[in-house]
Design a protein around this motif. Structure first.
Motif, PDB file in Angstrom:
ATOM      1  N   LEU A 150       0.839  -1.196   0.000  1.00 49.32           N
ATOM      2  CA  LEU A 150       0.000   0.000   0.000  1.00 49.32           C
ATOM      3  C   LEU A 150       0.874   1.246   0.000  1.00 49.32           C
ATOM      4  O   LEU A 150       0.605   2.223  -0.703  1.00 49.32           O
ATOM      5  CB  LEU A 150      -0.931   0.006   1.221  1.00 49.32           C
ATOM      6  CG  LEU A 150      -2.021  -1.072   1.219  1.00 49.32           C
ATOM      7  CD1 LEU A 150      -2.831  -1.006   2.506  1.00 49.32           C
ATOM      8  CD2 LEU A 150      -2.941  -0.914   0.003  1.00 49.32           C
ATOM      9  N   PHE A 151       1.949   1.179   0.764  1.00 44.70           N
ATOM     10  CA  PHE A 151       2.824   2.347   0.848  1.00 44.70           C
ATOM     11  C   PHE A 151       3.493   2.645  -0.497  1.00 44.70           C
ATOM     12  O   PHE A 151       3.439   3.765  -1.005  1.00 44.70           O
ATOM     13  CB  PHE A 151       3.882   2.140   1.937  1.00 44.70           C
ATOM     14  CG  PHE A 151       4.821   3.296   2.049  1.00 44.70           C
ATOM     15  CD1 PHE A 151       4.380   4.495   2.591  1.00 44.70           C
ATOM     16  CD2 PHE A 151       6.119   3.215   1.585  1.00 44.70           C
ATOM     17  CE1 PHE A 151       5.226   5.589   2.665  1.00 44.70           C
ATOM     18  CE2 PHE A 151       6.970   4.300   1.660  1.00 44.70           C
ATOM     19  CZ  PHE A 151       6.526   5.488   2.193  1.00 44.70           C
ATOM     20  N   VAL A 152       4.123   1.608  -1.047  1.00 44.35           N
ATOM     21  CA  VAL A 152       4.848   1.828  -2.306  1.00 44.35           C
ATOM     22  C   VAL A 152       3.866   2.079  -3.459  1.00 44.35           C
ATOM     23  O   VAL A 152       4.084   2.941  -4.305  1.00 44.35           O
ATOM     24  CB  VAL A 152       5.767   0.620  -2.609  1.00 44.35           C
ATOM     25  CG1 VAL A 152       6.318   0.678  -4.029  1.00 44.35           C
ATOM     26  CG2 VAL A 152       6.913   0.589  -1.614  1.00 44.35           C
ATOM     27  N   GLY A 153       2.769   1.340  -3.460  1.00 47.73           N
ATOM     28  CA  GLY A 153       1.828   1.457  -4.576  1.00 47.73           C
ATOM     29  C   GLY A 153       1.013   2.742  -4.567  1.00 47.73           C
ATOM     30  O   GLY A 153       0.719   3.301  -5.619  1.00 47.73           O
ATOM     31  N   TRP A 154       0.672   3.203  -3.380  1.00 51.80           N
ATOM     32  CA  TRP A 154      -0.306   4.289  -3.318  1.00 51.80           C
ATOM     33  C   TRP A 154       0.175   5.552  -2.626  1.00 51.80           C
ATOM     34  O   TRP A 154      -0.437   6.598  -2.744  1.00 51.80           O
ATOM     35  CB  TRP A 154      -1.591   3.786  -2.637  1.00 51.80           C
ATOM     36  CG  TRP A 154      -2.196   2.654  -3.404  1.00 51.80           C
ATOM     37  CD1 TRP A 154      -1.993   1.326  -3.178  1.00 51.80           C
ATOM     38  CD2 TRP A 154      -3.039   2.745  -4.554  1.00 51.80           C
ATOM     39  NE1 TRP A 154      -2.656   0.581  -4.097  1.00 51.80           N
ATOM     40  CE2 TRP A 154      -3.334   1.426  -4.960  1.00 51.80           C
ATOM     41  CE3 TRP A 154      -3.587   3.816  -5.270  1.00 51.80           C
ATOM     42  CZ2 TRP A 154      -4.141   1.132  -6.052  1.00 51.80           C
ATOM     43  CZ3 TRP A 154      -4.401   3.527  -6.359  1.00 51.80           C
ATOM     44  CH2 TRP A 154      -4.669   2.200  -6.741  1.00 51.80           C
ATOM     45  N   ARG A 155       1.268   5.472  -1.884  1.00 51.74           N
ATOM     46  CA  ARG A 155       1.706   6.661  -1.169  1.00 51.74           C
ATOM     47  C   ARG A 155       3.004   7.212  -1.777  1.00 51.74           C
ATOM     48  O   ARG A 155       3.041   8.275  -2.360  1.00 51.74           O
ATOM     49  CB  ARG A 155       1.893   6.332   0.309  1.00 51.74           C
ATOM     50  CG  ARG A 155       2.538   7.417   1.109  1.00 51.74           C
ATOM     51  CD  ARG A 155       1.522   8.441   1.559  1.00 51.74           C
ATOM     52  NE  ARG A 155       2.183   9.650   2.039  1.00 51.74           N
ATOM     53  CZ  ARG A 155       1.688  10.412   2.990  1.00 51.74           C
ATOM     54  NH1 ARG A 155       0.547  10.109   3.548  1.00 51.74           N
ATOM     55  NH2 ARG A 155       2.344  11.486   3.378  1.00 51.74           N
ATOM     56  N   TRP A 156       4.060   6.441  -1.645  1.00 49.09           N
ATOM     57  CA  TRP A 156       5.351   6.873  -2.196  1.00 49.09           C
ATOM     58  C   TRP A 156       5.284   6.858  -3.723  1.00 49.09           C
ATOM     59  O   TRP A 156       5.801   7.749  -4.391  1.00 49.09           O
ATOM     60  CB  TRP A 156       6.443   5.937  -1.678  1.00 49.09           C
ATOM     61  CG  TRP A 156       7.831   6.344  -1.995  1.00 49.09           C
ATOM     62  CD1 TRP A 156       8.337   7.612  -1.973  1.00 49.09           C
ATOM     63  CD2 TRP A 156       8.905   5.493  -2.385  1.00 49.09           C
ATOM     64  NE1 TRP A 156       9.669   7.588  -2.318  1.00 49.09           N
ATOM     65  CE2 TRP A 156      10.047   6.307  -2.564  1.00 49.09           C
ATOM     66  CE3 TRP A 156       9.033   4.105  -2.578  1.00 49.09           C
ATOM     67  CZ2 TRP A 156      11.283   5.782  -2.937  1.00 49.09           C
ATOM     68  CZ3 TRP A 156      10.261   3.582  -2.936  1.00 49.09           C
ATOM     69  CH2 TRP A 156      11.374   4.412  -3.122  1.00 49.09           C
ATOM     70  N   GLY A 157       4.627   5.831  -4.260  1.00 45.94           N
ATOM     71  CA  GLY A 157       4.414   5.753  -5.709  1.00 45.94           C
ATOM     72  C   GLY A 157       5.339   4.757  -6.385  1.00 45.94           C
ATOM     73  O   GLY A 157       6.528   4.704  -6.087  1.00 45.94           O
ATOM     74  N   THR A 158       4.764   3.959  -7.293  1.00 49.02           N
ATOM     75  CA  THR A 158       5.593   2.944  -7.971  1.00 49.02           C
ATOM     76  C   THR A 158       6.618   3.615  -8.885  1.00 49.02           C
ATOM     77  O   THR A 158       7.668   3.042  -9.146  1.00 49.02           O
ATOM     78  CB  THR A 158       4.729   1.962  -8.788  1.00 49.02           C
ATOM     79  OG1 THR A 158       3.743   2.696  -9.498  1.00 49.02           O
ATOM     80  CG2 THR A 158       4.055   0.950  -7.894  1.00 49.02           C
ATOM     81  N   ALA A 159       6.328   4.827  -9.364  1.00 48.03           N
ATOM     82  CA  ALA A 159       7.299   5.485 -10.248  1.00 48.03           C
ATOM     83  C   ALA A 159       8.579   5.818  -9.473  1.00 48.03           C
ATOM     84  O   ALA A 159       9.690   5.542  -9.943  1.00 48.03           O
ATOM     85  CB  ALA A 159       6.696   6.745 -10.848  1.00 48.03           C
ATOM     86  N   SER A 160       8.428   6.381  -8.264  1.00 46.69           N
ATOM     87  CA  SER A 160       9.621   6.678  -7.456  1.00 46.69           C
ATOM     88  C   SER A 160      10.360   5.399  -7.113  1.00 46.69           C
ATOM     89  O   SER A 160      11.595   5.346  -7.161  1.00 46.69           O
ATOM     90  CB  SER A 160       9.235   7.346  -6.131  1.00 46.69           C
ATOM     91  OG  SER A 160       8.272   8.336  -6.329  1.00 46.69           O
ATOM     92  N   ALA A 161       9.586   4.371  -6.749  1.00 49.35           N
ATOM     93  CA  ALA A 161      10.219   3.107  -6.364  1.00 49.35           C
ATOM     94  C   ALA A 161      10.976   2.531  -7.557  1.00 49.35           C
ATOM     95  O   ALA A 161      12.106   2.054  -7.426  1.00 49.35           O
ATOM     96  CB  ALA A 161       9.182   2.114  -5.865  1.00 49.35           C
ATOM     97  N   LEU A 162      10.348   2.606  -8.705  1.00 45.71           N
ATOM     98  CA  LEU A 162      10.971   2.026  -9.897  1.00 45.71           C
ATOM     99  C   LEU A 162      12.267   2.748 -10.239  1.00 45.71           C
ATOM    100  O   LEU A 162      13.266   2.107 -10.598  1.00 45.71           O
ATOM    101  CB  LEU A 162       9.995   2.088 -11.080  1.00 45.71           C
ATOM    102  CG  LEU A 162      10.426   1.248 -12.263  1.00 45.71           C
ATOM    103  CD1 LEU A 162      10.463  -0.228 -11.882  1.00 45.71           C
ATOM    104  CD2 LEU A 162       9.465   1.457 -13.435  1.00 45.71           C
ATOM    105  N   SER A 163      12.269   4.060 -10.105  1.00 42.56           N
ATOM    106  CA  SER A 163      13.510   4.749 -10.470  1.00 42.56           C
ATOM    107  C   SER A 163      14.604   4.416  -9.451  1.00 42.56           C
ATOM    108  O   SER A 163      15.775   4.369  -9.786  1.00 42.56           O
ATOM    109  CB  SER A 163      13.298   6.257 -10.648  1.00 42.56           C
ATOM    110  OG  SER A 163      13.142   6.844  -9.392  1.00 42.56           O
ATOM    111  N   GLU A 164      14.201   4.124  -8.207  1.00 37.58           N
ATOM    112  CA  GLU A 164      15.190   3.678  -7.224  1.00 37.58           C
ATOM    113  C   GLU A 164      15.714   2.281  -7.579  1.00 37.58           C
ATOM    114  O   GLU A 164      16.915   2.020  -7.520  1.00 37.58           O
ATOM    115  CB  GLU A 164      14.558   3.654  -5.823  1.00 37.58           C
ATOM    116  CG  GLU A 164      15.490   3.223  -4.719  1.00 37.58           C
ATOM    117  CD  GLU A 164      16.650   4.188  -4.503  1.00 37.58           C
ATOM    118  OE1 GLU A 164      16.412   5.410  -4.527  1.00 37.58           O
ATOM    119  OE2 GLU A 164      17.793   3.711  -4.325  1.00 37.58           O
TER     120      GLU A 164
END
Ligand code: PHE
Length: 457
Positions: free
Chosen positions: A403-417
């Motif tokens: 929920l955090f990565v998918g909806w709060r921080w965002g998968t785009a930010s996670a993906l670029s990390e």
């Protein structure tokens, strides 16, 4: 070293060191002890198939989510959620992880202590005498039911964990894993060959790989989900914390995939060692937490130089367990050091002592103290801890990170990390879809199903 990283924060020397340490965290009693025990109690093939589906659909996506959060924040789980969310609520998700890690460590060290007990027995020649299934069972019950041995051995194991974690991430952790894990893999392959060539081995294969839908209950599904997470060290921030010790240069997609592949491969390999030997010795697959410990001596009995194989097996299993307990303790230590300003040394010893106190009821729950040993949900106190923290808390923790990565921080930010400087994540869109939709719906669905059917364990 990145800029947010405090100068005294440890980090892994090399990408290989990180892969080995994470694989070391993932590979442990979860593969060799818990996987066969859960599979045996949950009817075999049905459990294995669902477990594999969960590894792919939930485990691997959560693995990358944790790695991304950890490396982006360069913090323990509580701090990572705080930094990336900027809120006061999300850090509680990290707090749940810290608590879960500590609680898992408390019962895990009891089982790890049994491994040491068997190592001492193998070294002092207990397996020189012929041992059959009944003898093996008696040996096991004698060990785990003796309060002094059970408590003493888990204390010893916790002490070993404390001594390694004291040294920090780089020393010890990387070095030990580098040599010993490949050796463990080789030993398991040899043991599987022997097990698969025993009379009656095919029954074990059928048990593991024949899928019978009528066996699937709510309990089987949550056990398979919990096992997928437990085995990959997910849902409580261990992989997140290890990711936080990683520099931005490393290739996360390859590192993550390697860990998942080895961990799952070793669990299946352990199944191939244990179930053929189990059926060949006429034992019961649903025997519970003692399964592996009772089966293995009967396999060594059937091997030339069985005592030597036994010594190698228990020594390497103890080390595999140690590389897992290290990561469990490290999560809690990282929290106290990063968030509460404790010194590493104080944190490690205090936590080790507190965990020992928490381990005592689990150690006494295998026959030494009656009311702890049976009649609780799931069976004994140790079984209850295993189900509560190993299945439910991890599933809940996985839900929160998705929920955090998918909806709060965002998968785009996670993906670029994750992709960092030019390391592509294959099927990145699928990964985002799994994290945003599939994992949350699956975890909530499983929990709701359990509530409705009441098949909790
Ligand atoms: N994955 C470890 C094992 O299989 C156990 C573990 C669970 C370690 C959760 C860390 C966090 O033995």
């Amino acid at each position: 070293m990145s800029q947010q990283q405090a100068p005294e924060r440890g980090h892994f020397g090399t990408a290989l060191g990180f892969v080995l340490a994470s694989a070391g965290s993932a590979i442990g009693l979860g593969n060799i002890w818990r996987f066969p025990y859960m599979a045996g109690e949950s009817g075999g093939g049905a459990f294995v198939l669902i477990y594999l589906v969960f590894v792919l659909a939930i485990g691997v996506p959560v693995l990358f989510a944790e790695l991304a959060v950890g490396r982006a924040a360069q913090r323990n789980p509580v701090g990572a959620y705080r930094i990336l969310s900027g809120s006061r609520i999300w850090p509680w998700a990290g707090g749940l992880g810290v608590l879960t890690g500590f609680s898992i460590l408390a019962f895990y060290s009891v089982v790890a202590g049994w491994t040491l007990g068997y190592l001492f027995r193998a070294l002092t020649g207990a397996f020189h005498e012929p041992i059959d299934a009944a003898g093996s069972e008696a040996l096991f019950l004698g060990l785990i039911g003796d309060p002094l041995q059970a408590i003493g051995l888990s204390a010893l194991f916790l002490l070993l964990t404390v001594l390694v974690v004291r040294g920090g991430v780089q020393r010890g952790i990387e070095r030990a894993a580098r040599v010993l894990m490949p050796l463990f893999l080789l030993l398991l392959v040899l043991l599987a060959v022997r097990s698969l060539t025993l009379p009656g081995a095919s029954e074990g294969l059928a048990f593991l790989f024949v899928f019978d839908f009528s066996e699937v209950t709510g309990g089987v599904v949550i056990a398979a989900l919990g096992q997928a997470l437990f085995s990959l060290s997910l849902g409580m921030g261990a992989i997140l914390t290890y990711g936080s010790y990683l520099s931005k240069r490393e290739n996360l997609p390859v590192a993550g995939a390697t860990v998942a592949l080895f961990d799952t491969g070793i669990a299946l390999l352990a199944g191939l060692v244990i179930f053929p030997a189990l059926f060949s010795a006429g034992l019961e697959p649903g025997a519970g937490a003692g399964l592996v410990f009772v089966v293995m001596p009967t396999l060594f009995e059937a091997m030339p130089a069985g005592t030597l194989f036994g010594i190698a097996f228990y020594a390497l299993l103890a080390i595999a367990a140690l590389t897992s307990t290290m990561s469990l303790l490290e999560v809690v230590v990282a929290w106290l050091v990063d968030e509460r300003g404790w010194g590493r040394e104080t944190a490690v010893w205090t936590l080790g002592a507190a965990c020992f106190v928490l381990a005592v009821p689990s150690a006494l729950s295998q026959g030494a103290v009656g009311f702890l040993s049976e009649g609780l949900p799931g069976g004994s106190w140790l079984d209850l801890q295993n189900i509560l923290f190993g299945n439910y808390a991890l599933a809940f923790g996985a839900l929160l990170i998705c929920l955090f990565v998918g909806w709060r921080w965002g998968t785009a930010s996670a993906l670029s990390e994750i992709e960092g400087v030019g390391h592509r994540l294959p099927a990145a869109a699928l990964w985002g879809f799994l994290v945003r939709y599939v994992c949350p719906v699956a975890v909530v669905g499983v929990m709701a199903y359990l509530l409705i059917t009441g098949q909790y364990d």
